[in-house]
Scaffold this motif. Structure first.
Motif, short mmCIF file in Angstrom:
data_model
loop_
_atom_site.label_atom_id
_atom_site.label_comp_id
_atom_site.label_asym_id
_atom_site.label_seq_id
_atom_site.Cartn_x
_atom_site.Cartn_y
_atom_site.Cartn_z
N MET A 1 -6.48 -10.63 -6.01
CA MET A 1 -6.70 -9.23 -6.36
C MET A 1 -6.26 -8.33 -5.21
SD MET A 1 -7.55 -6.88 -8.45
CE MET A 1 -8.14 -7.90 -9.82
N GLU A 2 -5.73 -7.20 -5.55
CA GLU A 2 -5.37 -6.18 -4.56
C GLU A 2 -6.49 -5.13 -4.56
OE1 GLU A 2 -2.25 -2.41 -4.31
OE2 GLU A 2 -1.76 -4.13 -5.58
N TYR A 3 -6.78 -4.58 -3.39
CA TYR A 3 -7.82 -3.56 -3.28
C TYR A 3 -7.21 -2.28 -2.69
CZ TYR A 3 -10.87 -7.42 -4.29
OH TYR A 3 -11.46 -8.51 -4.90
N ARG A 4 -7.62 -1.15 -3.26
CA ARG A 4 -7.08 0.14 -2.86
C ARG A 4 -8.21 1.09 -2.52
NH1 ARG A 4 -2.23 1.35 -7.31
NH2 ARG A 4 -1.09 -0.62 -7.00
N ARG A 5 -7.97 1.93 -1.53
CA ARG A 5 -8.98 2.94 -1.16
C ARG A 5 -9.11 3.99 -2.26
NH1 ARG A 5 -7.51 5.42 4.43
NH2 ARG A 5 -9.42 6.63 4.00
N LEU A 6 -10.33 4.45 -2.45
CA LEU A 6 -10.58 5.54 -3.39
C LEU A 6 -10.23 6.85 -2.70
CD1 LEU A 6 -11.74 6.44 -6.15
CD2 LEU A 6 -13.98 6.60 -5.04
N GLY A 7 -8.98 7.24 -2.83
CA GLY A 7 -8.49 8.44 -2.13
C GLY A 7 -8.64 8.29 -0.64
N SER A 8 -9.23 9.30 0.01
CA SER A 8 -9.40 9.27 1.46
C SER A 8 -10.74 8.66 1.87
CB SER A 8 -9.31 10.70 2.02
OG SER A 8 -10.34 11.51 1.47
N SER A 9 -11.52 8.18 0.91
CA SER A 9 -12.82 7.58 1.24
C SER A 9 -12.62 6.19 1.84
CB SER A 9 -13.68 7.46 -0.03
OG SER A 9 -13.29 6.34 -0.81
N GLY A 10 -13.70 5.61 2.29
CA GLY A 10 -13.64 4.25 2.82
C GLY A 10 -13.89 3.19 1.78
N LEU A 11 -14.17 3.60 0.54
CA LEU A 11 -14.47 2.64 -0.52
C LEU A 11 -13.19 2.00 -1.04
CD1 LEU A 11 -16.66 1.43 -2.41
CD2 LEU A 11 -16.14 3.30 -4.00
N LYS A 12 -13.20 0.68 -1.15
CA LYS A 12 -12.05 -0.04 -1.68
C LYS A 12 -12.41 -0.63 -3.05
CE LYS A 12 -9.70 -1.18 2.63
NZ LYS A 12 -9.09 -2.26 3.47
N LEU A 13 -11.63 -0.23 -4.03
CA LEU A 13 -11.80 -0.72 -5.39
C LEU A 13 -10.69 -1.70 -5.74
CD1 LEU A 13 -12.62 2.61 -7.29
CD2 LEU A 13 -14.24 0.94 -6.36
N SER A 14 -11.01 -2.65 -6.61
CA SER A 14 -9.97 -3.55 -7.11
C SER A 14 -8.93 -2.72 -7.87
CB SER A 14 -10.58 -4.62 -8.01
OG SER A 14 -11.42 -4.05 -8.99
N GLY A 176 -18.05 17.23 -1.64
CA GLY A 176 -17.17 17.61 -2.74
C GLY A 176 -16.70 16.43 -3.57
N PRO A 177 -15.92 16.70 -4.61
CA PRO A 177 -15.43 15.63 -5.49
C PRO A 177 -14.46 14.71 -4.75
CG PRO A 177 -14.34 17.71 -5.99
CD PRO A 177 -15.43 18.03 -5.03
N GLN A 178 -14.61 13.40 -5.00
CA GLN A 178 -13.79 12.41 -4.33
C GLN A 178 -12.75 11.79 -5.26
OE1 GLN A 178 -13.85 11.28 -0.87
NE2 GLN A 178 -11.91 10.58 -1.73
N TYR A 200 -3.59 15.41 -4.16
CA TYR A 200 -3.87 14.08 -3.65
C TYR A 200 -4.06 14.12 -2.14
CZ TYR A 200 -2.44 12.35 -8.24
OH TYR A 200 -2.34 12.13 -9.58
N ASN A 201 -3.14 14.78 -1.46
CA ASN A 201 -3.22 14.84 0.00
C ASN A 201 -4.16 15.95 0.49
OD1 ASN A 201 -1.41 12.70 0.31
ND2 ASN A 201 0.36 14.06 0.25
N SER A 202 -4.12 17.11 -0.17
CA SER A 202 -4.94 18.24 0.31
C SER A 202 -6.43 17.96 0.18
CB SER A 202 -4.57 19.52 -0.44
OG SER A 202 -4.88 19.40 -1.82
N LEU A 203 -6.83 17.23 -0.86
CA LEU A 203 -8.25 16.93 -1.08
C LEU A 203 -8.60 15.48 -0.80
CD1 LEU A 203 -9.01 18.89 -4.39
CD2 LEU A 203 -9.12 19.70 -2.03
N GLY A 204 -7.60 14.64 -0.61
CA GLY A 204 -7.88 13.21 -0.44
C GLY A 204 -8.41 12.60 -1.72
N LEU A 205 -7.93 13.11 -2.86
CA LEU A 205 -8.44 12.70 -4.16
C LEU A 205 -7.93 11.32 -4.56
CD1 LEU A 205 -10.10 14.20 -6.49
CD2 LEU A 205 -7.88 14.45 -7.61
N GLY A 206 -8.83 10.49 -5.07
CA GLY A 206 -8.44 9.22 -5.66
C GLY A 206 -8.49 9.34 -7.17
N ILE A 207 -7.73 8.54 -7.89
CA ILE A 207 -7.80 8.57 -9.34
C ILE A 207 -8.08 7.16 -9.89
CG2 ILE A 207 -6.44 10.64 -9.72
CD1 ILE A 207 -4.07 8.91 -10.42
N THR A 208 -9.00 7.12 -10.84
CA THR A 208 -9.38 5.88 -11.51
C THR A 208 -8.96 6.04 -12.97
OG1 THR A 208 -11.60 6.70 -12.04
CG2 THR A 208 -11.33 5.62 -9.93
#
Length: 325
Positions: A1-14, A176-178, A200-208
């Protein structure tokens, strides 16, 4: 499995996750849910998506009971819920929307149904023109600070409202929203690729992202007819069948018809190619899969290997074919 950060957060999701929309509580009972969740978790999936409105809350009850039975370590997976539509078929004014009351009530109810102490991700499921952005942000900030939610975000919000929420949070030293949860697939791509591009860059937004197969249209199984045991074949999904098959006057169905031949060139199934295409976007934190059987889940999870073996020339060939269809 590959894991990716949720935007600029430290959380890594599959990179591939598993959701309950239109399956859990309908096509999927607790036993089937338990088996699929166990299989997904064993393959490295660490994010399971849900919402108050899915099967009127039953989807969360089924998932919660299945996870409780499996007794997986709570720190090995992430759970989500979403609030806006309400749980009941005909909710009262206080039982829907994004007011402080409903967001708070819905969070507590989701915790009970899912049998957990906190939600990893909590979404505002749609915009709410009746609730000020300030109230929404303040409520979500409170839930995070109380430890009931770890990350909050939006689903199908326009970029201008996401920006407004982020700006209010920043100005008032709030959380704020992540993340955002939009539909994203070969047939629905403009919002993710164009409207959200600046944030994406200005807010560090991740998309699921959800519906990588356009509710099954991109699998090719609806080319001739709608199978009775399929998602669109369910009697209570007539609204979804109409929305999918008749989208843009049937243009989406005609474009999807070209995918099986394209998938054959790359020795994979249409579903695998469609999911791999979503994974190619570097802004996608995770692609939420839906399945009613382990065999479907197994096939779809193999899309990760397809994405990893296709080079730039292959992706350009795919894009050229999509543009021509």
């Amino acid at each position: 499995m590959e894991y990716r950060r949720l935007g600029s957060s430290g959380l890594k999701l599959s990179a591939l996750s598993f959701g309950a929309w239109v399956t859990f509580g309908r096509q999927v009972d607790q036993r089937a849910a338990r088996d699929m969740l166990a299989y997904a978790h064993a393959q490295g999936v660490n994010f399971f998506d849900n919402a108050e409105v899915y099967a009127h809350g039953v989807a969360e009850e089924v998932m919660g009971a299945a996870l409780h039975e499996l007794a997986l370590p709570r720190d090995s997976y992430c759970l989500s819920s979403k609030a806006y539509f309400g749980r009941l078929p005909d909710p009262a004014p206080t039982q829907r929307g994004l007011s402080r009351k409903h967001l708070t009530d819905a969070c507590h109810q989701a915790l009970r149904r899912l049998r957990v102490d906190y939600l990893d991700l909590y979404y505002c499921h749609r915009p709410d023109e009746d609730t000020p952005v300030a109230e929404i942000v303040l409520t979500m900030d409170t839930l995070v600070r109380q430890g009931k939610v770890l990350y909050w975000g939006t689903s199908e919000w326009p970029a201008v409202l996401i920006n407004a929420a982020a700006e209010f949070a920043h100005a008032h030293h709030l959380i704020g929203p992540q993340m955002e949860q939009p539909q994203y697939n070969m047939l629905h791509r403009e919002r993710v690729e164009q409207e959200y591009a600046p944030i994406y860059n200005s807010l560090g937004l991740g998309i699921t992202t959800w519906s990588p197969l356009a509710s099954g249209l991109l699998t090719g199984k609806y080319a001739a007819k709608v199978p009775a045991d399929s998602r669109l074949g369910q009697s209570d999904n007539a609204w979804l069948r109409e929305a999918v098959l008749d989208a843009e006057g049937g243009a989406h169905a005609r474009r999807a018809a070209a995918l099986p031949a394209l998938a054959m060139e790359f020795e994979c199934s249409p579903a695998q190619l469609a999911i791999a295409w979503c994974l190619k976007n570097p802004h996608v934190s995770t692609v939420i899969l839906g399945a009613s059987r382990i065999s479907q889940l197994e096939e779809n999870l193999a899309a990760l290997a397809v994405a990893q073996r296709l080079d730039a020339a292959a992706w350009q060939h795919i894009e050229n074919n999509l543009a021509a269809s």
